[in-house]
Design an enzyme around this catalytic site. Structure first.
Site, PDB file in Angstrom:
ATOM      1  N   HIS A 184      -6.815  -0.732  -1.049  1.00  0.00           N
ATOM      2  CA  HIS A 184      -5.901  -0.484  -0.692  1.00  0.00           C
ATOM      3  C   HIS A 184      -6.429   0.401   0.736  1.00  0.00           C
ATOM      4  O   HIS A 184      -5.951   0.963   1.273  1.00  0.00           O
ATOM      5  CB  HIS A 184      -5.024  -0.227  -0.526  1.00  0.00           C
ATOM      6  CG  HIS A 184      -3.695  -1.035  -1.851  1.00  0.00           C
ATOM      7  ND1 HIS A 184      -3.062  -1.940  -1.351  1.00  0.00           N
ATOM      8  CD2 HIS A 184      -3.161  -1.184  -3.394  1.00  0.00           C
ATOM      9  CE1 HIS A 184      -2.050  -2.774  -2.167  1.00  0.00           C
ATOM     10  NE2 HIS A 184      -2.379  -2.047  -3.055  1.00  0.00           N
ATOM     11  N   SER A 192      -1.569   2.143  -4.229  1.00  0.00           N
ATOM     12  CA  SER A 192      -0.826   0.973  -4.225  1.00  0.00           C
ATOM     13  C   SER A 192       0.537   0.865  -3.948  1.00  0.00           C
ATOM     14  O   SER A 192       1.314   0.225  -2.866  1.00  0.00           O
ATOM     15  CB  SER A 192      -0.986  -0.319  -5.130  1.00  0.00           C
ATOM     16  OG  SER A 192      -0.563  -0.302  -6.344  1.00  0.00           O
ATOM     17  N   LYS A 197      -6.630  -8.302   0.019  1.00  0.00           N
ATOM     18  CA  LYS A 197      -5.848  -7.737   0.535  1.00  0.00           C
ATOM     19  C   LYS A 197      -6.304  -7.309   2.016  1.00  0.00           C
ATOM     20  O   LYS A 197      -5.801  -8.552   2.342  1.00  0.00           O
ATOM     21  CB  LYS A 197      -5.691  -6.108  -0.006  1.00  0.00           C
ATOM     22  CG  LYS A 197      -4.810  -6.451  -1.227  1.00  0.00           C
ATOM     23  CD  LYS A 197      -4.967  -5.613  -1.809  1.00  0.00           C
ATOM     24  CE  LYS A 197      -3.890  -5.624  -2.981  1.00  0.00           C
ATOM     25  NZ  LYS A 197      -4.220  -5.141  -4.449  1.00  0.00           N
TER      26      LYS A 197
HETATM   27  C1  LIG Z   1      -4.072  -5.998  -6.065  1.00  0.00           C
HETATM   28  C2  LIG Z   1      -4.641  -4.729  -6.760  1.00  0.00           C
HETATM   29  C3  LIG Z   1      -5.741  -4.896  -7.457  1.00  0.00           C
HETATM   30  C4  LIG Z   1      -5.816  -6.463  -8.201  1.00  0.00           C
HETATM   31  O1  LIG Z   1      -6.898  -7.176  -7.526  1.00  0.00           O
HETATM   32  P1  LIG Z   1      -5.991  -9.006  -7.436  1.00  0.00           P
HETATM   33  O2  LIG Z   1      -7.605  -9.273  -6.113  1.00  0.00           O
HETATM   34  O3  LIG Z   1      -4.828  -9.301  -6.316  1.00  0.00           O
HETATM   35  O4  LIG Z   1      -6.676  -8.982  -8.610  1.00  0.00           O
HETATM   36  C5  LIG Z   1      -6.529  -3.686  -7.813  1.00  0.00           C
HETATM   37  N1  LIG Z   1      -6.252  -2.719  -8.202  1.00  0.00           N
HETATM   38  C6  LIG Z   1      -5.126  -2.381  -7.185  1.00  0.00           C
HETATM   39  C7  LIG Z   1      -5.488  -1.055  -6.814  1.00  0.00           C
HETATM   40  C8  LIG Z   1      -4.948  -3.174  -6.193  1.00  0.00           C
HETATM   41  O5  LIG Z   1      -3.559  -2.677  -5.746  1.00  0.00           O
END
Ligand SMILES: *Cc1c(COP(=O)(O)O)cnc(C)c1O
Length: 391
Positions: free
Chosen positions: A210, A182, A244
């Site tokens: 991602h 990320s 995302k």
């Molecule tokens: C954003 C993210 C999460 C968390 O997901 P949410 O739905 O925002 O709680 C988990 N793992 C990674 C790698 C992330 O970038």
């Protein structure tokens, strides 16, 4: 309670000294990859809404219709009365996208990982995690009570060493990694990683927060390898988020039927937490329709990241995330402020989100960015960084 406030204030002050205190800025996100802050319009390179589906009229309409039909909240845990009819449809589609037998949707990605890991591993088991794995994987590992070791980032030789040394002493072993990292935007060498796990009877979990929507033709990191024709890397546990590229909110795990059934019965963040609002589920279904039907859209964020890297003289990116590591937190903040002056939103990322001394600007590219915006961004950043070096 004086002692309570004293504690909070002392901690905040210490963080402020290190330039690590955080604050929230009101940001009105606009439909076209921009935000408005303090009355100023900024082109945002700090958003994970890679396909801009959060503002897509088709996705919004699906959310509105679901709200009108089913209400704004699920009303209870899905095991009680919160399992409105849209869940089965979403889980079926996610499983199809990832090529697994089944899927379970959680309240968020964070809730997914903190729920999943304790179901798969207990105090006698072993978890091996890439050192740059997302915070919620590490939280899940801690909650599981399993012996947890980290391997050097993407270092398969180190992982093998740990497996050779420790695997035998534990009944089960889980290996966890981000599918796309990320804060760094790189990917693990999945074919090699999957083979290594298979050799050691270790279960591989990828966090594809991602990856989905933007790599592997939109299907995520398991589909991003192989010459010309992508071949599917067998990853038995593919976790991800709906927040995302999918544009809304929620988390999920795609896996075999028995594993998912076990989650439905045992994952505490599933059992003891309210189901997602109908609007979120319907929005995700609509977004997945778009992702499945528009490979060009899915390819665009990485194409724009490639343009930026080429302009900046950086190595070609593997994902829409490009870090420019600047070292100290204060420098990252300074550059971020200067970019805002020039009309760009690029948030400084500081410890503990990233290791000490690696504060950075993290750029994310989305389908709605224009190549001209990207070129102007690269020129501005180069100018700012060269001024800093002279100073
Ligand atoms: C954003 C993210 C999460 C968390 O997901 P949410 O739905 O925002 O709680 C988990 N793992 C990674 C790698 C992330 O970038």
């Amino acid at each position: 309670m004086k002692s309570l406030n004293d504690m909070a204030e002392a901690k905040l002050e210490a963080l402020e000294k290190l330039r690590l205190r955080r604050s929230l800025a009101v940001s009105d996100r606009l439909p076209d990859a921009a935000v408005e802050r303090d009355g100023k319009r900024l082109v945002s390179f700090s958003c994970n809404d890679y396909l801009n589906l959060s503002h897509d009229p088709r996705v919004i309409e699906a959310a509105v219709l679901a709200t009108q039909r089913y209400g704004v909240g699920a009303g209870a845990s899905r095991l009680v009365t919160g399992n409105h009819p849209l869940f089965a449809e979403l889980e079926m589609r996610l499983a199809r996208l990832k090529g697994t037998e089944d899927c379970i949707v959680f309240g968020s990605g964070y809730l997914a990982n903190t729920g999943i890991l304790p179901v798969l591993a207990g105090s006698t088991d072993l978890i091996l995690a890439d050192e740059l794995s997302h915070a919620c994987l590490l939280s899940g590992a801690r909650l599981s009570g399993a012996k947890t070791l980290t391997f050097r980032h993407n270092d398969m030789a180190h992982l093998k060493e740990l497996l050779d040394a420790h695997r035998g002493a534990h009944p089960h072993c889980l290996v966890v990694t981000d599918g796309v990292f990320s804060m760094d935007g790189d990917m693990p060498p999945l074919p090699e990683l999957a083979a290594l796990c298979a050799q050691h009877d270790a279960w591989l979990l990828t966090d594809d927060a991602h990856g989905v929507g933007v790599v592997g033709g939109g299907r995520g990191s398991s589909f991003a390898f192989g010459e010309k024709v992508p071949e599917k890397v067998h990853v038995p546990l593919q976790m991800g988020t709906l927040s995302k590229a999918i544009g809304g909110y929620g988390g999920y795990l795609c896996a075999s039927r028995p594993v998912i059934d076990l989650m439905r019965t045992r994952a505490r963040t599933f059992v003891f937490s309210t189901g997602l609002p109908p609007a979120s589920v319907a929005a995700a279904i609509a977004a997945l329709d778009i992702i499945a039907g528009d490979p060009k859209l899915c390819a665009r964020p990485v194409e724009l990241a490639r343009l930026f890297c080429w302009q900046m003289g950086l190595p070609a990116p593997q994902s829409p995330i490009v870090p420019v590591i600047v070292g100290e937190a204060a420098r990252a903040l300074r550059l971020s402020a200067a970019l805002a002056e020039a009309g760009f939103l690029v948030t400084a990322i500081r410890p503990p989100t990233v290791p000490r001394g690696t504060a950075r600007l993290r750029f994310t590219f989305t389908a709605r960015h224009e190549p001209e915006d990207v070129e102007r961004l690269a020129e501005t950043l180069q100018r700012l960084m060269s001024v800093e070096e002279v100073a």
